[in-house]
Write an enzyme that holds these catalytic residues in place. Structure first.
Site, PDB file in Angstrom:
ATOM      1  N   ILE A  27       0.704  -1.193  -0.072  1.00 25.73           N
ATOM      2  CA  ILE A  27       0.010  -0.016   0.084  1.00 25.73           C
ATOM      3  C   ILE A  27       0.928   1.252   0.073  1.00 25.73           C
ATOM      4  O   ILE A  27       1.854   1.386   0.788  1.00 25.73           O
ATOM      5  CB  ILE A  27      -0.840   0.018   1.051  1.00 25.73           C
ATOM      6  N   ASP A  93       6.884   2.976  -1.970  1.00 21.17           N
ATOM      7  CA  ASP A  93       7.028   2.002  -1.024  1.00 21.17           C
ATOM      8  C   ASP A  93       6.740   2.307   0.356  1.00 21.17           C
ATOM      9  O   ASP A  93       6.010   1.677   1.084  1.00 21.17           O
ATOM     10  CB  ASP A  93       8.155   1.061  -1.175  1.00 21.17           C
ATOM     11  N   GLY A 149      14.790  -7.007   7.316  1.00 24.92           N
ATOM     12  CA  GLY A 149      15.005  -5.592   7.281  1.00 24.92           C
ATOM     13  C   GLY A 149      13.923  -4.842   7.995  1.00 24.92           C
ATOM     14  O   GLY A 149      12.733  -5.573   7.814  1.00 24.92           O
ATOM     15  N   ASN A 152      11.596   1.288   7.465  1.00 28.22           N
ATOM     16  CA  ASN A 152      11.818   2.624   6.917  1.00 28.22           C
ATOM     17  C   ASN A 152      12.819   2.996   5.961  1.00 28.22           C
ATOM     18  O   ASN A 152      13.114   4.059   5.413  1.00 28.22           O
ATOM     19  CB  ASN A 152      12.352   3.304   8.336  1.00 28.22           C
ATOM     20  N   PRO A 176      12.915  -8.717   3.257  1.00 26.98           N
ATOM     21  CA  PRO A 176      12.457  -7.458   3.300  1.00 26.98           C
ATOM     22  C   PRO A 176      11.332  -7.547   4.324  1.00 26.98           C
ATOM     23  O   PRO A 176      10.748  -8.460   4.392  1.00 26.98           O
ATOM     24  CB  PRO A 176      12.063  -6.666   2.150  1.00 26.98           C
ATOM     25  N   GLU A 178       7.424  -6.968   5.183  1.00 24.39           N
ATOM     26  CA  GLU A 178       6.368  -7.119   4.398  1.00 24.39           C
ATOM     27  C   GLU A 178       5.792  -6.058   4.112  1.00 24.39           C
ATOM     28  O   GLU A 178       4.850  -6.061   2.882  1.00 24.39           O
ATOM     29  CB  GLU A 178       5.300  -8.424   5.127  1.00 24.39           C
ATOM     30  N   SER A 228      12.655  -4.047  15.504  1.00 25.76           N
ATOM     31  CA  SER A 228      12.441  -3.440  16.875  1.00 25.76           C
ATOM     32  C   SER A 228      12.954  -4.339  17.996  1.00 25.76           C
ATOM     33  O   SER A 228      13.207  -5.576  17.694  1.00 25.76           O
ATOM     34  CB  SER A 228      10.949  -3.480  17.073  1.00 25.76           C
ATOM     35  N   VAL A 229      13.208  -3.969  19.180  1.00 25.69           N
ATOM     36  CA  VAL A 229      13.648  -4.692  20.328  1.00 25.69           C
ATOM     37  C   VAL A 229      12.772  -5.934  20.482  1.00 25.69           C
ATOM     38  O   VAL A 229      13.283  -7.144  20.791  1.00 25.69           O
ATOM     39  CB  VAL A 229      13.643  -3.791  21.614  1.00 25.69           C
ATOM     40  N   PRO A 230      11.299  -5.958  20.791  1.00 23.28           N
ATOM     41  CA  PRO A 230      10.602  -7.296  20.742  1.00 23.28           C
ATOM     42  C   PRO A 230      10.873  -8.428  19.629  1.00 23.28           C
ATOM     43  O   PRO A 230      11.108  -9.461  19.836  1.00 23.28           O
ATOM     44  CB  PRO A 230       9.110  -6.970  20.749  1.00 23.28           C
ATOM     45  N   GLU A 249      20.239  -4.441  14.944  1.00 20.36           N
ATOM     46  CA  GLU A 249      20.032  -3.083  14.811  1.00 20.36           C
ATOM     47  C   GLU A 249      18.651  -2.679  15.266  1.00 20.36           C
ATOM     48  O   GLU A 249      17.904  -3.075  14.569  1.00 20.36           O
ATOM     49  CB  GLU A 249      20.455  -2.862  13.473  1.00 20.36           C
ATOM     50  N   CYS A 283      15.347   4.870  13.568  1.00 21.44           N
ATOM     51  CA  CYS A 283      15.820   4.229  14.757  1.00 21.44           C
ATOM     52  C   CYS A 283      16.656   5.328  15.819  1.00 21.44           C
ATOM     53  O   CYS A 283      16.558   5.066  16.764  1.00 21.44           O
ATOM     54  CB  CYS A 283      16.689   3.174  14.375  1.00 21.44           C
ATOM     55  N   GLU A 457      27.311  -2.150  12.164  1.00 23.45           N
ATOM     56  CA  GLU A 457      27.174  -2.215  10.553  1.00 23.45           C
ATOM     57  C   GLU A 457      28.297  -0.952   9.994  1.00 23.45           C
ATOM     58  O   GLU A 457      28.552  -0.145  11.131  1.00 23.45           O
ATOM     59  CB  GLU A 457      26.108  -1.890  10.206  1.00 23.45           C
TER      60      GLU A 457
HETATM   61  P1  NAD Z   1       9.787  -5.128  13.206  1.00 21.70           P
HETATM   62  O1  NAD Z   1      10.699  -5.759  14.375  1.00 21.70           O
HETATM   63  O2  NAD Z   1       8.265  -5.303  13.258  1.00 21.70           O
HETATM   64  O3  NAD Z   1      10.218  -5.855  12.009  1.00 21.70           O
HETATM   65  C1  NAD Z   1      11.381  -6.039  11.463  1.00 21.70           C
HETATM   66  C2  NAD Z   1      11.510  -7.049  10.643  1.00 21.70           C
HETATM   67  O4  NAD Z   1      11.588  -8.462  11.318  1.00 21.70           O
HETATM   68  C3  NAD Z   1      10.482  -7.257   9.620  1.00 21.70           C
HETATM   69  O5  NAD Z   1      10.993  -7.734   8.359  1.00 21.70           O
HETATM   70  C4  NAD Z   1       9.482  -8.602   9.999  1.00 21.70           C
HETATM   71  O6  NAD Z   1       8.881  -9.267   9.123  1.00 21.70           O
HETATM   72  C5  NAD Z   1      10.522  -9.439  10.720  1.00 21.70           C
HETATM   73  N1  NAD Z   1      10.339 -10.192  11.933  1.00 21.70           N
HETATM   74  C6  NAD Z   1       9.065 -10.185  12.701  1.00 21.70           C
HETATM   75  N2  NAD Z   1       8.905 -11.278  13.514  1.00 21.70           N
HETATM   76  C7  NAD Z   1      10.086 -11.991  13.272  1.00 21.70           C
HETATM   77  C8  NAD Z   1      10.421 -13.130  13.724  1.00 21.70           C
HETATM   78  N3  NAD Z   1       9.804 -13.683  14.903  1.00 21.70           N
HETATM   79  N4  NAD Z   1      11.672 -13.736  13.221  1.00 21.70           N
HETATM   80  C9  NAD Z   1      12.165 -13.263  12.247  1.00 21.70           C
HETATM   81  N5  NAD Z   1      11.850 -12.144  11.657  1.00 21.70           N
HETATM   82  C10 NAD Z   1      10.836 -11.304  12.142  1.00 21.70           C
HETATM   83  O7  NAD Z   1      10.412  -3.739  12.908  1.00 21.70           O
HETATM   84  P2  NAD Z   1       9.790  -2.588  12.075  1.00 21.70           P
HETATM   85  O8  NAD Z   1       8.473  -2.185  12.669  1.00 21.70           O
HETATM   86  O9  NAD Z   1       9.822  -3.250  10.632  1.00 21.70           O
HETATM   87  O10 NAD Z   1      10.610  -1.585  12.029  1.00 21.70           O
HETATM   88  C11 NAD Z   1      10.960  -0.418  13.119  1.00 21.70           C
HETATM   89  C12 NAD Z   1      11.597  -0.811  14.125  1.00 21.70           C
HETATM   90  O11 NAD Z   1      13.035  -1.032  13.379  1.00 21.70           O
HETATM   91  C13 NAD Z   1      12.012   0.382  15.221  1.00 21.70           C
HETATM   92  O12 NAD Z   1      11.982  -0.382  16.500  1.00 21.70           O
HETATM   93  C14 NAD Z   1      13.561   1.051  14.742  1.00 21.70           C
HETATM   94  O13 NAD Z   1      14.021   1.483  15.893  1.00 21.70           O
HETATM   95  C15 NAD Z   1      14.204  -0.114  14.254  1.00 21.70           C
HETATM   96  N6  NAD Z   1      15.209   0.028  13.330  1.00 21.70           N
HETATM   97  C16 NAD Z   1      16.372  -0.026  13.766  1.00 21.70           C
HETATM   98  C17 NAD Z   1      17.498   0.421  12.777  1.00 21.70           C
HETATM   99  C18 NAD Z   1      18.907   0.227  13.141  1.00 21.70           C
HETATM  100  O14 NAD Z   1      19.891   0.235  12.531  1.00 21.70           O
HETATM  101  N7  NAD Z   1      19.310   0.029  14.577  1.00 21.70           N
HETATM  102  C19 NAD Z   1      17.009   1.003  11.722  1.00 21.70           C
HETATM  103  C20 NAD Z   1      15.975   0.956  11.380  1.00 21.70           C
HETATM  104  C21 NAD Z   1      14.704   0.551  12.020  1.00 21.70           C
END
Ligand code: NAD
Length: 483
Positions: A27, A93, A149, A152, A176, A178, A228-230, A249, A283, A457
């Site tokens: 979207i 995108d 990835g 963002n 990447p 989704e 993300s951290v989770p 990261e 981030c 990195e």
């Molecule tokens: P997200 O954690 O929701 O998803 C990141 C990626 O992980 C996606 O490709 C997702 O499909 C995949 N993923 C989700 N669950 C997974 C699992 N159980 N096993 C394997 N892969 C899984 O993050 P987001 O919402 O796409 O991005 C935003 C977050 O990313 C923010 O917290 C931001 O701070 C962080 N971020 C960090 C950096 C850095 O370099 N430190 C750079 C950009 C974004």
């Protein structure tokens, strides 16, 4: 559809489709129209991707580093030649304005390819004299690396991971986000056109389940996640099962400290760049802006005046300075945080609204009188929401800046040279900026401490995270044995 790729995945040097996979609608966040449909990877697709990466890797690792470098350098040149098309696709995108993508995405990806192309032939081992006997070390690739990835910076993230991995003789299977599946496919196409042998950079689509299956594949030697951290916790734990190498990261809630001797306009610029670039979806953003009390009112005045002037709108228009957030879900999350800030008693200086009409837009928002315990000051919002906090003295602000579970980045604005370095030396952050913010040149290592991640990195440091050391002991005399 405006951006339909010829197939969902890129495997073994070619676009590949498997319509059995779940449909993912892509979207455009500015008008909520569907611009492409791709399919998530089925187990069969994932198998093809990992198997072809494994097949291709040994031969690639055996080549001279200059040969690998030549391919990366050619890919960098093509990425630059196609900057406009890549930027338009990235904007469709992600919704980030073209004004940004034209200078920040394919451009940074190309720099990564150039930087690691230059570095590859310089990586050598060491010789260790042992008094007659000696030892030497070899820096060897890890094998098949998995890249995952965030949404963002899809092009940049793919290149920041692929460039050092490929430079060191590894193969990569990249998944990447989704939400932004399109640009990585173009990166794969460009690498292949540049002469990268089939199988060395494969792209598979899908959400967390596909990522999880990839991370758990026994043939994968290393996992590099940007997210993300989770998610980081889950991916790190899954990688630990197989004692895999990891780079994490992750997110942040970084402090940006403005002392009252700072250049006001520069500090305001830094705070705006560190909160509103990419609609706040960066981030490293300095979302906790600590301003020394004597400067606070003047700072807020300039900040408010400049923030209301930001041009929100169609990201495909080059005059637009801020686009929408990535998704309806992210929009809801950010608006909930804004409500939360209001309810907690923070003072809304500007913004706080979502413009009418289609698209996931949020006006640039500034809260003042924020206290450390408020949710908006503790959690990563990932939207254009800046929290301004006051402070009195240096020790106090350092303690408060460090009182966070995150440690991705930090910034200091001051014209006192010794204070700048003193403060930075005490901040718990992987990347610090003095009188600048959010600049991430390829030459500089990048990564977090505490919950913000492990590994680095970019820079020479990245080499260590895409290779391992083999030690070789050479006996030059008779073998002494006690039996
Ligand atoms: P997200 O954690 O929701 O998803 C990141 C990626 O992980 C996606 O490709 C997702 O499909 C995949 N993923 C989700 N669950 C997974 C699992 N159980 N096993 C394997 N892969 C899984 O993050 P987001 O919402 O796409 O991005 C935003 C977050 O990313 C923010 O917290 C931001 O701070 C962080 N971020 C960090 C950096 C850095 O370099 N430190 C750079 C950009 C974004």
């Amino acid at each position: 559809m405006r951006a339909q790729p010829s197939a969902s995945h890129f495997i073994d040097g070619d676009f590949v489709e498997d319509t059995q996979g779940e449909v993912i609608e892509v979207i455009h966040p500015a008008d909520e129209t569907v611009i492409a449909r791709v399919h998530a990877a089925t187990p069969a697709i994932l198998e093809r991707a990992v198997a072809s990466a494994q097949r291709a890797q040994a031969d690639w690792a055996a080549r001279r580093p200059v040969e690998r470098a030549r391919v990366l350098a050619r890919a960098a040149a093509t990425l630059r030649e196609r900057n406009r098309a890549m930027s338009e696709l990235e904007t469709l995108d992600t919704g980030k304005p073209l004004q940004e993508t034209l200078v920040a995405d394919a451009e940074s990806g190309a720099e990564a390819l150039e930087f690691f192309a230059g570095l590859a032939p310089t990586v050598t081992g060491e010789t260790i004299p042992l008094g007659g006997d000696f030892a030497y070390t070899l820096r060897e690739p890890l094998g098949v690396c998995a890249g995952i990835g965030a949404w963002n910076y899809p092009t940049q993230i793919a290149c920041w991971k692929a460039a050092p991995a490929l430079a060191m003789g590894n193969a990569m299977v990249f998944k990447p986000s989704e939400l932004t599946p399109l640009c990585t496919l173009e990166v794969a196409r460009i690498l292949t056109e540049a002469g990268l042998p089939a199988g060395l950079f494969n792209v598979v689509q899908g959400a967390g389940a596909v990522g999880d299956a990839l991370v758990r594949d026994e043939r994968v030697a290393k996992v590099s996640l940007t997210g993300s951290v989770p998610t980081g916790r889950k991916v790190y734990a899954a990688a630990a099962e197989g004692i895999r190498h990891v780079t994490m990261e992750l997110g942040g809630k970084s402090p940006l400290i403005v002392f009252d001797d700072a250049s006001l306009e520069d500090a305001v610029s830094g705070a705006m760049l560190g909160n509103f670039y990419s609609a706040g979806q960066v981030c490293t953003n300095g979302t906790r802006v600590f301003v020394q009390r004597a400067l606070r009112e003047r700072f807020l005045e300039r900040l408010a005046a400049r923030s209301v002037a930001i041009r929100l709108g169609d990201p495909m228009d080059e005059a637009t300075q801020m686009g929408p957030l990535i998704s309806a879900r992210q929009h809801e999350t950010v608006m909930r945080y804004i409500e939360d800030g209001r309810a907690a008693g923070a003072r809304l200086v500007t913004g706080g609204t979502a413009p009418d009409g289609p698209g996931y837009f949020v006006a640039p928002t500034v809260f003042a009188d924020v206290s450390d315990d408020m949710t908006i000051a503790r959690e990563e919002i990932f939207g254009p929401v800046m929290c301004v906090l006051d402070f009195e003295d240096e020790d106090e602000v350092i303690a408060r800046a460090n009182a966070s579970e995150f440690g991705l980045a930090a910034g200091v604005f001051t014209n006192d040279l010794t204070r700048a370095h003193r403060v930075v030396s005490r901040l718990q952050a992987g990347t610090c900026w003095i009188n600048s913010y959010n600049l991430t040149p390829l030459e500089m290592p990048f990564g977090g401490v505490k919950l913000s991640g492990v590994g680095r990195e970019n820079g020479r440091a990245a080499i260590e995270h895409y290779s391992q050391v083999k030690s070789v002991h050479v006996g030059m005399g008779p073998v002494e044995a006690p039996y």
